[in-house]
Enzyme design. Structure first.
Site, PDB file in Angstrom:
ATOM      1  N   TYR A  26       0.705  -1.210  -0.008  1.00 52.17           N
ATOM      2  CA  TYR A  26      -0.060   0.108  -0.043  1.00 52.17           C
ATOM      3  C   TYR A  26       1.052   1.191   0.018  1.00 52.17           C
ATOM      4  O   TYR A  26       0.507   2.263  -0.512  1.00 52.17           O
ATOM      5  CB  TYR A  26      -1.017  -0.072   1.167  1.00 52.17           C
ATOM      6  CG  TYR A  26      -1.730   1.211   1.465  1.00 52.17           C
ATOM      7  CD1 TYR A  26      -2.521   1.894   0.643  1.00 52.17           C
ATOM      8  CD2 TYR A  26      -1.353   1.854   2.614  1.00 52.17           C
ATOM      9  CE1 TYR A  26      -3.171   2.912   0.847  1.00 52.17           C
ATOM     10  CE2 TYR A  26      -2.068   3.257   2.932  1.00 52.17           C
ATOM     11  CZ  TYR A  26      -3.030   3.611   2.119  1.00 52.17           C
ATOM     12  OH  TYR A  26      -3.717   4.767   2.204  1.00 52.17           O
ATOM     13  N   SER A 108      -3.736  12.106   8.998  1.00 49.17           N
ATOM     14  CA  SER A 108      -4.598  11.997   7.854  1.00 49.17           C
ATOM     15  C   SER A 108      -6.194  12.031   8.214  1.00 49.17           C
ATOM     16  O   SER A 108      -6.398  11.257   9.325  1.00 49.17           O
ATOM     17  CB  SER A 108      -4.415  10.785   6.952  1.00 49.17           C
ATOM     18  OG  SER A 108      -5.331  10.307   6.065  1.00 49.17           O
ATOM     19  N   GLN A 130      -4.977  16.925   8.240  1.00 47.85           N
ATOM     20  CA  GLN A 130      -5.669  16.834   6.773  1.00 47.85           C
ATOM     21  C   GLN A 130      -6.789  16.544   6.630  1.00 47.85           C
ATOM     22  O   GLN A 130      -7.522  15.431   7.014  1.00 47.85           O
ATOM     23  CB  GLN A 130      -4.638  15.978   6.234  1.00 47.85           C
ATOM     24  CG  GLN A 130      -4.805  15.679   4.542  1.00 47.85           C
ATOM     25  CD  GLN A 130      -5.755  14.517   4.522  1.00 47.85           C
ATOM     26  OE1 GLN A 130      -5.528  13.575   4.986  1.00 47.85           O
ATOM     27  NE2 GLN A 130      -6.473  14.715   3.283  1.00 47.85           N
ATOM     28  N   TYR A 132      -9.964  15.524   4.184  1.00 49.89           N
ATOM     29  CA  TYR A 132     -10.533  15.126   2.817  1.00 49.89           C
ATOM     30  C   TYR A 132     -12.048  15.582   2.846  1.00 49.89           C
ATOM     31  O   TYR A 132     -12.829  15.702   3.919  1.00 49.89           O
ATOM     32  CB  TYR A 132     -10.531  13.732   2.519  1.00 49.89           C
ATOM     33  CG  TYR A 132      -9.269  12.994   2.157  1.00 49.89           C
ATOM     34  CD1 TYR A 132      -8.625  13.560   1.050  1.00 49.89           C
ATOM     35  CD2 TYR A 132      -8.887  11.939   2.818  1.00 49.89           C
ATOM     36  CE1 TYR A 132      -7.483  12.816   0.533  1.00 49.89           C
ATOM     37  CE2 TYR A 132      -7.584  11.232   2.275  1.00 49.89           C
ATOM     38  CZ  TYR A 132      -7.057  11.780   0.984  1.00 49.89           C
ATOM     39  OH  TYR A 132      -5.906  11.370   0.568  1.00 49.89           O
ATOM     40  N   THR A 158      -6.685  18.550   1.211  1.00 48.67           N
ATOM     41  CA  THR A 158      -6.325  17.903  -0.135  1.00 48.67           C
ATOM     42  C   THR A 158      -7.054  17.943  -1.073  1.00 48.67           C
ATOM     43  O   THR A 158      -8.555  17.700  -0.831  1.00 48.67           O
ATOM     44  CB  THR A 158      -5.982  16.442   0.275  1.00 48.67           C
ATOM     45  OG1 THR A 158      -5.110  16.107   1.446  1.00 48.67           O
ATOM     46  CG2 THR A 158      -5.554  15.415  -0.888  1.00 48.67           C
ATOM     47  N   ARG A 167      -4.472   1.941  -7.841  1.00 50.42           N
ATOM     48  CA  ARG A 167      -3.373   1.297  -7.746  1.00 50.42           C
ATOM     49  C   ARG A 167      -3.630  -0.426  -7.991  1.00 50.42           C
ATOM     50  O   ARG A 167      -4.435  -0.865  -7.042  1.00 50.42           O
ATOM     51  CB  ARG A 167      -2.807   1.614  -6.462  1.00 50.42           C
ATOM     52  CG  ARG A 167      -2.683   3.081  -6.235  1.00 50.42           C
ATOM     53  CD  ARG A 167      -2.217   3.485  -4.902  1.00 50.42           C
ATOM     54  NE  ARG A 167      -3.284   3.245  -3.808  1.00 50.42           N
ATOM     55  CZ  ARG A 167      -3.978   4.169  -3.244  1.00 50.42           C
ATOM     56  NH1 ARG A 167      -4.003   5.414  -3.720  1.00 50.42           N
ATOM     57  NH2 ARG A 167      -4.803   3.793  -2.136  1.00 50.42           N
ATOM     58  N   LYS A 254      -3.324  21.423  -0.359  1.00 48.95           N
ATOM     59  CA  LYS A 254      -2.303  20.247  -0.906  1.00 48.95           C
ATOM     60  C   LYS A 254      -2.803  19.896  -2.146  1.00 48.95           C
ATOM     61  O   LYS A 254      -4.129  19.298  -2.364  1.00 48.95           O
ATOM     62  CB  LYS A 254      -2.349  19.068   0.320  1.00 48.95           C
ATOM     63  CG  LYS A 254      -1.450  17.781  -0.152  1.00 48.95           C
ATOM     64  CD  LYS A 254      -1.367  16.901   1.122  1.00 48.95           C
ATOM     65  CE  LYS A 254      -0.655  15.941   0.843  1.00 48.95           C
ATOM     66  NZ  LYS A 254      -0.946  14.684   0.129  1.00 48.95           N
ATOM     67  N   HIS A 278       0.280  13.637  -4.813  1.00 47.25           N
ATOM     68  CA  HIS A 278       0.001  12.485  -3.905  1.00 47.25           C
ATOM     69  C   HIS A 278       0.943  11.514  -4.074  1.00 47.25           C
ATOM     70  O   HIS A 278       0.690  10.287  -3.968  1.00 47.25           O
ATOM     71  CB  HIS A 278      -1.489  12.118  -4.280  1.00 47.25           C
ATOM     72  CG  HIS A 278      -2.381  11.809  -3.051  1.00 47.25           C
ATOM     73  ND1 HIS A 278      -3.413  12.457  -2.782  1.00 47.25           N
ATOM     74  CD2 HIS A 278      -2.349  10.722  -2.458  1.00 47.25           C
ATOM     75  CE1 HIS A 278      -3.874  12.264  -1.801  1.00 47.25           C
ATOM     76  NE2 HIS A 278      -3.327  10.823  -1.378  1.00 47.25           N
ATOM     77  N   ARG A 281       0.347   8.672  -6.828  1.00 47.15           N
ATOM     78  CA  ARG A 281      -0.883   7.705  -6.545  1.00 47.15           C
ATOM     79  C   ARG A 281      -2.011   8.324  -7.211  1.00 47.15           C
ATOM     80  O   ARG A 281      -3.194   7.284  -7.098  1.00 47.15           O
ATOM     81  CB  ARG A 281      -0.963   7.507  -4.821  1.00 47.15           C
ATOM     82  CG  ARG A 281       0.258   7.142  -4.206  1.00 47.15           C
ATOM     83  CD  ARG A 281       0.056   7.420  -2.577  1.00 47.15           C
ATOM     84  NE  ARG A 281      -0.802   6.434  -2.084  1.00 47.15           N
ATOM     85  CZ  ARG A 281      -0.287   5.379  -1.371  1.00 47.15           C
ATOM     86  NH1 ARG A 281       0.787   4.819  -1.809  1.00 47.15           N
ATOM     87  NH2 ARG A 281      -1.064   4.449  -0.991  1.00 47.15           N
TER      88      ARG A 281
HETATM   89  C1  LIG Z   1       0.403   4.913   1.894  1.00 46.23           C
HETATM   90  C2  LIG Z   1       0.246   6.631   1.680  1.00 46.23           C
HETATM   91  C3  LIG Z   1      -0.794   6.988   2.021  1.00 46.23           C
HETATM   92  C4  LIG Z   1      -1.263   8.304   1.966  1.00 46.23           C
HETATM   93  N1  LIG Z   1      -2.612   8.778   2.303  1.00 46.23           N
HETATM   94  C5  LIG Z   1      -2.710  10.119   2.126  1.00 46.23           C
HETATM   95  C6  LIG Z   1      -3.822  10.681   2.644  1.00 46.23           C
HETATM   96  O1  LIG Z   1      -4.557  10.135   3.495  1.00 46.23           O
HETATM   97  N2  LIG Z   1      -4.175  11.946   2.734  1.00 46.23           N
HETATM   98  C7  LIG Z   1      -3.282  12.764   1.993  1.00 46.23           C
HETATM   99  O2  LIG Z   1      -3.292  13.769   1.599  1.00 46.23           O
HETATM  100  N3  LIG Z   1      -2.313  12.297   1.300  1.00 46.23           N
HETATM  101  C8  LIG Z   1      -1.995  11.096   1.423  1.00 46.23           C
HETATM  102  N4  LIG Z   1      -0.620  10.513   0.849  1.00 46.23           N
HETATM  103  C9  LIG Z   1      -0.040  11.259   0.136  1.00 46.23           C
HETATM  104  C10 LIG Z   1       1.282  11.975   0.952  1.00 46.23           C
HETATM  105  O3  LIG Z   1       0.537  12.814   1.754  1.00 46.23           O
HETATM  106  C11 LIG Z   1       2.362  12.691   0.378  1.00 46.23           C
HETATM  107  O4  LIG Z   1       1.752  13.462  -0.853  1.00 46.23           O
HETATM  108  C12 LIG Z   1       3.184  11.719  -0.486  1.00 46.23           C
HETATM  109  O5  LIG Z   1       3.294  10.750   0.214  1.00 46.23           O
HETATM  110  C13 LIG Z   1       4.503  12.145  -0.888  1.00 46.23           C
HETATM  111  O6  LIG Z   1       5.286  11.449  -1.594  1.00 46.23           O
HETATM  112  P1  LIG Z   1       6.473  10.537  -0.955  1.00 46.23           P
HETATM  113  O7  LIG Z   1       5.854   9.500  -0.154  1.00 46.23           O
HETATM  114  O8  LIG Z   1       7.332  10.131  -2.033  1.00 46.23           O
HETATM  115  O9  LIG Z   1       7.269  11.261   0.277  1.00 46.23           O
HETATM  116  C14 LIG Z   1      -0.232   9.118   0.960  1.00 46.23           C
HETATM  117  C15 LIG Z   1       0.918   8.629   0.572  1.00 46.23           C
HETATM  118  C16 LIG Z   1       1.108   7.182   0.759  1.00 46.23           C
HETATM  119  C17 LIG Z   1       2.423   6.742   0.306  1.00 46.23           C
END
Ligand SMILES: Cc1cc2nc3c(=O)[nH]c(=O)nc-3n(C[C@H](O)[C@H](O)[C@H](O)COP(=O)(O)O)c2cc1C
Length: 381
Positions: A26, A108, A130, A132, A158, A167, A254, A278, A281
């Site tokens: 994940y 989150s 954060q 949503y 976000t 994914r 964000k 993100h 993702r």
């Molecule tokens: C496992 C995972 C879960 C994430 N869940 C959220 C989330 O709940 N809310 C959000 O705004 N971004 C989420 N993100 C994005 C992160 O806030 C962030 O933008 C991103 O991880 C940055 O890239 P990096 O992992 O390469 O540092 C998630 C990222 C990952 C890897």
């Protein structure tokens, strides 16, 4: 442990050993072909640093500020969903490590530990929340009120998840929290005794901010049904204006990738924006964040604080982002790998590694204060 942890990659390797496959995957995944996920990290490598010598490097400082908060270095913990599935009570552990280190922790909306759990677990130390924007605006209103009651010092909204990127691994693994106890999952978890013991010792195994806070959502089945319908495809700048009125504290937007959206973020009255895709993702095929950053910083950097995230795995990456106009960066996976590998100690280790790399790399470039770093430390490419 057989080998010494010296870099974030070491933490990733250890996390892969210790976290059940479904939850490790994940984290270590991007949407569709994962091209943006890979580019986030790879594009840092193509930027070249300019070495300077024979400058007095004896006094150095990485201290700075992000969204009005003093920080030990310009790095915050990114909001990540299901963090309490990397390690039992993961959000509390990561928030404690961030507090001790002197950097902001962002919780989150889809965390395992709730806002109240984290407030209690950090003895009321302010953290960021954060948000949503869900279709159920009453739920959103209550989340904002709960974040206020917990004295969260910034709200991070976000904007890039109105719809969800696909994914492949998550679908194939049947990702859920708590995990379904299929034979395959049980076999995999049996090889992760430390993780299992932690999970048996906590009551927090599903979405803490949601369960019990939405009418009719009190078990996994109703939660899954509710969440799948809740991300709001109709989200608009009017919603941001509404949130701005509700939240008098620092507001951070964000998921900005485009200069026109950055201008709209300025007009919304937000205090900061995060150049982010993100973590690769969502929109596969979008440019890496480090590529998108300079144009946005140039366009609006004097009107609004510009932050970035995506692909930061080292202090060198932090330095390059600061050079290109980021007042601060966020780490998602670098923190999660630390957490999955060694819990709170692992998050501290990740922060220490990045701090040390940032300090030395800045010095190699002839600078002694992170607040004086600008594009002059990069070679023209
Ligand atoms: C496992 C995972 C879960 C994430 N869940 C959220 C989330 O709940 N809310 C959000 O705004 N971004 C989420 N993100 C994005 C992160 O806030 C962030 O933008 C991103 O991880 C940055 O890239 P990096 O992992 O390469 O540092 C998630 C990222 C990952 C890897």
């Amino acid at each position: 442990m057989s080998s010494v942890i010296t870099c974030i990659e070491d933490l990733r390797v250890l996390a892969q050993k210790r976290v059940p496959k479904m939850f490790y995957d994940y984290v270590d995944v991007g949407s569709w072909t994962e091209s943006t996920y890979r580019a986030n990290a790879a594009d840092f490598q193509s930027l070249l640093l300019r070495q300077r010598v024979a400058r007095d490097l004896s006094q150095r400082s990485l201290r700075s500020a992000m969204a009005g908060q003093d920080v030990a270095m310009p790095v915050a913990i990114a909001p990540t969903g299901l963090t309490g599935m990397q390690r039992a009570d993961g959000e509390i552990l990561a928030a404690r490590a961030a507090k001790a280190f002197g950097v902001p922790f962002t919780l989150s909306t889809v965390s395992i530990c709730s806002i109240e759990d984290v407030a209690e677990g950090t003895q009321g130390h302010p953290f960021w929340f954060q948000l949503y924007v869900m279709r159920d605006r009453k739920f959103v209103q209550r989340l904002i009120d709960r974040a206020k009651a917990a004295q969260c010092s910034a709200l991070v909204v976000t904007l890039d998840l109105q719809i969800s990127g696909q994914r492949h691994k998550d679908l194939k693994n049947g990702l859920s929290a708590p995990p379904r106890l299929s034979l395959l999952n049980l076999l995999n978890m049996a090889g992760k005794p430390r993780w299992c013991l932690g999970m048996l010792g906590t009551r927090r195994r599903t979405f803490g901010n949601i369960i019990g806070h939405v009418e009719g959502v009190d078990d996994m089945a109703s939660l899954a049904d509710w969440s799948s319908k809740q991300y709001d495809p109709a989200l608009s700048w009017e919603d941001i204006a509404w949130i701005r009125r509700q939240w008098p504290g620092k507001l951070i937007l964000k998921g900005i990738q485009d200069v026109e959206d950055a201008h709209l973020a300025v007009a919304s009255g937000a205090d900061a924006l995060i150049v982010s895709n993100h973590g690769g993702r969502q929109l596969d095929g979008a440019p890496s964040s480090i590529r998108a950053l300079p144009a946005i910083a140039q366009a609006v950097g004097r009107q609004i604080e510009v932050h970035m995230d995506g692909g930061v795995r080292s202090g060198q990456d932090v330095l390059k982002a600061v050079a290109l106009g980021a007042k601060g960066v966020y780490i998602g996976r670098a923190m999660l790998y630390g957490l999955g590998a060694m819990g709170e100690t692992g998050v501290t280790r990740a922060l220490e590694i990045i701090h040390k790399e940032l300090d030395l790399t800045m010095a190699f470039c002839g600078k002694t204060d992170i607040r004086e770093v600008d594009a002059s430390i990069l070679l023209p490419t």
